[in-house]
Design a protein around this motif. Structure first.
Motif, PDB file in Angstrom:
ATOM      1  N   ARG A 253       4.335  -7.603  -4.980  1.00 21.15           N
ATOM      2  CA  ARG A 253       4.434  -6.566  -6.052  1.00 21.15           C
ATOM      3  C   ARG A 253       5.552  -6.887  -6.818  1.00 21.15           C
ATOM      4  O   ARG A 253       6.713  -7.037  -6.309  1.00 21.15           O
ATOM      5  CB  ARG A 253       4.428  -5.103  -5.255  1.00 21.15           C
ATOM      6  CG  ARG A 253       4.160  -4.153  -6.460  1.00 21.15           C
ATOM      7  CD  ARG A 253       4.579  -2.615  -5.863  1.00 21.15           C
ATOM      8  NE  ARG A 253       3.551  -2.419  -4.695  1.00 21.15           N
ATOM      9  CZ  ARG A 253       2.252  -2.280  -4.801  1.00 21.15           C
ATOM     10  NH1 ARG A 253       1.606  -2.216  -6.282  1.00 21.15           N
ATOM     11  NH2 ARG A 253       1.612  -1.829  -4.030  1.00 21.15           N
TER      12      ARG A 253
ATOM     13  N   TYR B 187       7.127  -5.189 -10.298  1.00 20.40           N
ATOM     14  CA  TYR B 187       6.792  -4.071 -11.272  1.00 20.40           C
ATOM     15  C   TYR B 187       6.990  -4.790 -12.814  1.00 20.40           C
ATOM     16  O   TYR B 187       6.730  -3.837 -13.615  1.00 20.40           O
ATOM     17  CB  TYR B 187       8.064  -3.155 -10.768  1.00 20.40           C
ATOM     18  CG  TYR B 187       7.587  -2.235  -9.783  1.00 20.40           C
ATOM     19  CD1 TYR B 187       6.754  -1.279  -9.817  1.00 20.40           C
ATOM     20  CD2 TYR B 187       8.157  -2.382  -8.548  1.00 20.40           C
ATOM     21  CE1 TYR B 187       6.272  -0.638  -8.677  1.00 20.40           C
ATOM     22  CE2 TYR B 187       8.004  -1.919  -7.412  1.00 20.40           C
ATOM     23  CZ  TYR B 187       6.906  -0.841  -7.499  1.00 20.40           C
ATOM     24  OH  TYR B 187       6.423  -0.126  -6.236  1.00 20.40           O
TER      25      TYR B 187
ATOM     26  N   GLY C  71       2.809  -3.764 -12.138  1.00 25.41           N
ATOM     27  CA  GLY C  71       3.239  -3.364 -11.017  1.00 25.41           C
ATOM     28  C   GLY C  71       2.257  -3.219  -9.753  1.00 25.41           C
ATOM     29  O   GLY C  71       2.431  -3.019  -8.554  1.00 25.41           O
ATOM     30  N   PHE C  72       0.976  -3.682 -10.131  1.00 24.64           N
ATOM     31  CA  PHE C  72      -0.165  -3.752  -9.249  1.00 24.64           C
ATOM     32  C   PHE C  72      -0.306  -5.036  -8.607  1.00 24.64           C
ATOM     33  O   PHE C  72      -0.019  -6.024  -9.085  1.00 24.64           O
ATOM     34  CB  PHE C  72      -1.633  -3.553 -10.086  1.00 24.64           C
ATOM     35  CG  PHE C  72      -1.738  -2.137 -10.451  1.00 24.64           C
ATOM     36  CD1 PHE C  72      -1.666  -0.944  -9.520  1.00 24.64           C
ATOM     37  CD2 PHE C  72      -1.857  -1.982 -11.730  1.00 24.64           C
ATOM     38  CE1 PHE C  72      -1.784   0.509 -10.159  1.00 24.64           C
ATOM     39  CE2 PHE C  72      -1.917  -0.677 -12.412  1.00 24.64           C
ATOM     40  CZ  PHE C  72      -1.974   0.404 -11.785  1.00 24.64           C
ATOM     41  N   ARG C  73      -0.454  -4.980  -7.342  1.00 28.02           N
ATOM     42  CA  ARG C  73      -0.617  -6.164  -6.324  1.00 28.02           C
ATOM     43  C   ARG C  73      -2.010  -6.707  -6.775  1.00 28.02           C
ATOM     44  O   ARG C  73      -3.018  -6.026  -7.109  1.00 28.02           O
ATOM     45  CB  ARG C  73      -0.603  -5.904  -5.079  1.00 28.02           C
ATOM     46  CG  ARG C  73       0.868  -5.554  -4.638  1.00 28.02           C
ATOM     47  CD  ARG C  73       0.995  -5.143  -3.292  1.00 28.02           C
ATOM     48  NE  ARG C  73       0.700  -6.284  -2.126  1.00 28.02           N
ATOM     49  CZ  ARG C  73       0.927  -6.275  -0.992  1.00 28.02           C
ATOM     50  NH1 ARG C  73       1.174  -5.288  -0.413  1.00 28.02           N
ATOM     51  NH2 ARG C  73       1.011  -7.279  -0.338  1.00 28.02           N
TER      52      ARG C  73
END
Length: 213
Positions: free
Chosen positions: A121, A123, A128-130
């Motif tokens: 992750r 940001y 900020g999404f995996r």
């Protein structure tokens, strides 16, 4: 279930192995990986170890070291989503990094290491999404971005086993069986891409000939 009745083991043919969002139309890689995964999952297990159950599926074998006992519909959906992800541009970049790590000497764990690096992750990256949150999110988690495109709006509800399944799949891809399956998928992608290129060329030549009449 009535008294005296027992739960029968799931037959691999009953499991759908459908990805959560599915391959996109026109994306050859996604469709090939999705189709080849279903084909693999519906094939018979060639042999069984002494301690393995009678009703053993291909997915059970791949996930044999994972921390759960049964091959469920959820596990099948996650695995099929992972396979489809391999065919997109981002998935291809993870495969490319994995191959570089293989050449550097990280033979079995090459794709798992590549995934661990890619799935961090950050940001300042992708809101900020995996990566795992992108390809395991259902369609209603996506929406329009301010630029008019489509973007992930909220994190899907994932559990520890979801993450573990994905990790074991990347690990399997570095095995002999996983590598053979990957190579077969890549050959089919190249074949379809070449056929699509020839078809497009023929259509363009036909348009030119019509204009010259």
């Amino acid at each position: 279930m009535g008294a005296g009745m027992t739960q029968l083991p799931l037959d691999s043919q009953w499991l759908l192995h459908r990805p959560i969002t599915g391959p996109r139309a026109g994306h050859i890689g996604e469709n090939v990986f999705c189709e080849k995964w279903l084909e693999l999952m519906q094939s018979e297990v060639e042999f069984r170890e002494v301690d393995e159950p009678e009703h053993l599926t291909k997915l059970n074998r791949i996930l044999r070291n994972a921390d759960f006992a049964a091959c469920t519909d959820r596990a099948c959906a996650i695995a099929a989503s992972w396979a489809t992800y391999l065919g997109c541009n981002v998935g291809a970049s993870v495969l490319s990094l994995g191959e570089s790590l293989r050449q550097a000497g990280f033979v079995h764990d090459c794709y798992l290491l590549a995934w661990a690096s890619h799935n961090r992750r950050a940001y300042g990256v992708n809101n900020g999404f995996r990566a795992i949150e992108f390809f395991l999110a259902p369609a209603d988690h996506y929406g329009r971005s301010y630029t008019g495109g489509v973007e992930l709006k909220r994190i899907p509800d994932l559990c520890v086993l979801d993450y573990e399944i994905i990790e074991h799949l990347w690990s399997w891809l570095g095995s002999d069986d996983g590598g053979a399956w990957l190579a077969g998928c890549q050959r089919e992608i190249e074949r379809r891409q070449a056929a699509a290129w020839r078809s497009e060329r023929e259509q363009n030549n036909g348009v030119v000939e019509q204009r010259n009449l």
